[in-house]
Design an enzyme around this catalytic site. Structure first.
Site, PDB file in Angstrom:
ATOM      1  N   TYR A   1       0.844  -1.210   0.000  1.00  0.00           N
ATOM      2  CA  TYR A   1       0.000   0.000   0.000  1.00  0.00           C
ATOM      3  C   TYR A   1       0.875   1.255   0.000  1.00  0.00           C
ATOM      4  O   TYR A   1       0.689   2.167  -0.821  1.00  0.00           O
ATOM      5  CB  TYR A   1      -0.900  -0.045   1.235  1.00  0.00           C
TER       6      TYR A   1
HETATM    7  P1  NAP Z   1     -12.940   4.305   1.967  1.00  0.00           P
HETATM    8  O1  NAP Z   1     -13.741   4.754   3.117  1.00  0.00           O
HETATM    9  O2  NAP Z   1     -12.658   2.852   1.794  1.00  0.00           O
HETATM   10  O3  NAP Z   1     -13.601   4.871   0.621  1.00  0.00           O
HETATM   11  C1  NAP Z   1     -12.977   4.576  -0.592  1.00  0.00           C
HETATM   12  C2  NAP Z   1     -13.682   5.273  -1.725  1.00  0.00           C
HETATM   13  O4  NAP Z   1     -12.943   4.954  -2.927  1.00  0.00           O
HETATM   14  C3  NAP Z   1     -15.104   4.794  -1.919  1.00  0.00           C
HETATM   15  O5  NAP Z   1     -15.904   5.872  -2.324  1.00  0.00           O
HETATM   16  C4  NAP Z   1     -14.960   3.768  -3.049  1.00  0.00           C
HETATM   17  O6  NAP Z   1     -16.121   3.771  -3.864  1.00  0.00           O
HETATM   18  C5  NAP Z   1     -13.838   4.365  -3.855  1.00  0.00           C
HETATM   19  N1  NAP Z   1     -13.124   3.395  -4.685  1.00  0.00           N
HETATM   20  C6  NAP Z   1     -12.482   2.262  -4.299  1.00  0.00           C
HETATM   21  N2  NAP Z   1     -11.964   1.655  -5.368  1.00  0.00           N
HETATM   22  C7  NAP Z   1     -12.293   2.401  -6.445  1.00  0.00           C
HETATM   23  C8  NAP Z   1     -12.050   2.289  -7.842  1.00  0.00           C
HETATM   24  N3  NAP Z   1     -11.374   1.246  -8.347  1.00  0.00           N
HETATM   25  N4  NAP Z   1     -12.538   3.244  -8.671  1.00  0.00           N
HETATM   26  C9  NAP Z   1     -13.253   4.289  -8.181  1.00  0.00           C
HETATM   27  N5  NAP Z   1     -13.510   4.443  -6.869  1.00  0.00           N
HETATM   28  C10 NAP Z   1     -13.037   3.508  -6.018  1.00  0.00           C
HETATM   29  O7  NAP Z   1     -11.489   5.015   1.979  1.00  0.00           O
HETATM   30  P2  NAP Z   1     -11.027   6.418   2.632  1.00  0.00           P
HETATM   31  O8  NAP Z   1     -10.509   6.154   3.977  1.00  0.00           O
HETATM   32  O9  NAP Z   1     -12.076   7.430   2.426  1.00  0.00           O
HETATM   33  O10 NAP Z   1      -9.753   6.729   1.713  1.00  0.00           O
HETATM   34  C11 NAP Z   1      -9.712   7.740   0.748  1.00  0.00           C
HETATM   35  C12 NAP Z   1      -8.254   7.965   0.346  1.00  0.00           C
HETATM   36  O11 NAP Z   1      -7.500   8.396   1.485  1.00  0.00           O
HETATM   37  C13 NAP Z   1      -7.540   6.723  -0.187  1.00  0.00           C
HETATM   38  O12 NAP Z   1      -6.710   7.074  -1.271  1.00  0.00           O
HETATM   39  C14 NAP Z   1      -6.703   6.266   0.991  1.00  0.00           C
HETATM   40  O13 NAP Z   1      -5.579   5.526   0.603  1.00  0.00           O
HETATM   41  C15 NAP Z   1      -6.349   7.585   1.618  1.00  0.00           C
HETATM   42  N6  NAP Z   1      -5.996   7.490   3.037  1.00  0.00           N
HETATM   43  C16 NAP Z   1      -6.901   7.117   3.968  1.00  0.00           C
HETATM   44  C17 NAP Z   1      -6.521   7.016   5.305  1.00  0.00           C
HETATM   45  C18 NAP Z   1      -7.475   6.591   6.394  1.00  0.00           C
HETATM   46  O14 NAP Z   1      -7.030   6.381   7.531  1.00  0.00           O
HETATM   47  N7  NAP Z   1      -8.778   6.460   6.132  1.00  0.00           N
HETATM   48  C19 NAP Z   1      -5.200   7.319   5.681  1.00  0.00           C
HETATM   49  C20 NAP Z   1      -4.299   7.699   4.703  1.00  0.00           C
HETATM   50  C21 NAP Z   1      -4.702   7.784   3.383  1.00  0.00           C
HETATM   51  P3  NAP Z   1     -17.067   2.477  -4.081  1.00  0.00           P
HETATM   52  O15 NAP Z   1     -17.581   2.042  -2.749  1.00  0.00           O
HETATM   53  O16 NAP Z   1     -18.127   3.016  -4.980  1.00  0.00           O
HETATM   54  O17 NAP Z   1     -16.212   1.453  -4.738  1.00  0.00           O
END
Ligand code: NAP
Length: 246
Positions: free
Chosen positions: A154
């Site tokens: 990741y």
């Molecule tokens: P999340 O709650 O799992 O939501 C992920 C989102 O991405 C959902 O809307 C999902 O949509 C969409 N998605 C997944 N695969 C996709 C694809 N192939 N094409 C288009 N959309 C896709 O994740 P999050 O925590 O909000 O994370 C958002 C970003 O922040 C990510 O890049 C993650 O790596 C980064 N991040 C998060 C954290 C954390 O602690 N949460 C920390 C550091 C970085 P569907 O359900 O419609 O598939």
């Protein structure tokens, strides 16, 4: 009328989590938002309705970011509906954890396809199509700096995204388009919370001196700054939004 009116923002992965908070925040800031999703159609439609009820403008766009043609069609749809695109927020991403010695090929390939190639696919379209004066915000993670066990594949995809960020900022010379990345720390979404014990969540929440998890709104505020009028001098940077964890 807001300074951002008539500006159009594509937010990838905006059906849930951080992306949904970003779409909501940018709509409040006056942007027209394209809510991209891959599977969660009902959540995306519900968010679009919520934004429109508050007087904003939104369009939903189903596209798996790892699919080159689907990404092109999403940009086509945004241009057809609104006349152009100004902002790309490359938020879509997945995270599964495995020690490097135990990670199988499917684990590696899926992270590369969605996090790295997916970001590349949208960046390539944005590089050709964004209107001058636009903004791009990519998504990394503070784990790139923290280097915790089991986050190897990741983190590697996100380190790649950081490299694309700095280089693309230079490649867009002359078009007044900034390219930055936001690197959240632990943030309360499905991606972080799923599969973790209360005890582990608590321990990770206390890794930063503010002693709490980030919220999707904390991260949306950082994106709002980078794409808004006050963020215009920040370019080619990765902003770690993590309460001071690293
Ligand atoms: P999340 O709650 O799992 O939501 C992920 C989102 O991405 C959902 O809307 C999902 O949509 C969409 N998605 C997944 N695969 C996709 C694809 N192939 N094409 C288009 N959309 C896709 O994740 P999050 O925590 O909000 O994370 C958002 C970003 O922040 C990510 O890049 C993650 O790596 C980064 N991040 C998060 C954290 C954390 O602690 N949460 C920390 C550091 C970085 P569907 O359900 O419609 O598939």
């Amino acid at each position: 009328m807001s300074i951002n009116s008539n500006r159009v923002a594509i937010v990838t992965g905006a059906s849930r989590g951080i992306g949904a908070a970003i779409a909501e925040r940018l709509a409040e800031d006056g942007f027209t938002v394209v809510i991209n999703y891959s599977g969660s159609e009902a959540a995306a439609e519900e968010l679009a309705r919520k934004i429109e009820e508050k007087g904003g403008k939104a369009l939903t766009a189903k596209a798996d970011v790892s699919d080159v043609e689907a990404v092109r069609r999403m940009f086509d749809a945004a241009e057809a509906a609104f006349g152009g695109v100004d902002i790309l927020v490359n938020n879509a991403g997945i995270m599964q954890l495995a020690r490097i010695a135990d990670a199988d090929d499917a684990h590696f390939d899926r992270h590369i396809a969605i996090n790295l190639k997916g970001s590349f696919n949208t960046l390539r379209e944005a590089g050709k199509r964004l209107r001058d004066g636009g903004r791009i915000v990519n998504f990394s993670t503070s784990i790139v700096g923290l280097k915790l066990e089991t986050y190897g594949v990741y983190a590697a995809t996100k380190a790649g995204v950081e490299a694309l960020t700095g280089i693309m900022a230079k490649e867009l010379r002359g078009r007044s388009i900034t390219v930055n990345a936001v690197a959240p720390g632990p943030t309360a979404t499905d991606l972080f919370l799923n599969g973790k014990s209360e005890e582990l969540i608590d321990r990770m929440a206390k890794m930063n001196p503010l002693e709490r998890l980030g919220t999707p709104q904390d991260i949306a505020a950082a994106v709002s700054f980078l794409v808004g009028p006050d963020g215009g001098w920040i370019n080619g940077q990765t902003l770690r939004a993590n309460g001071g964890m690293i």
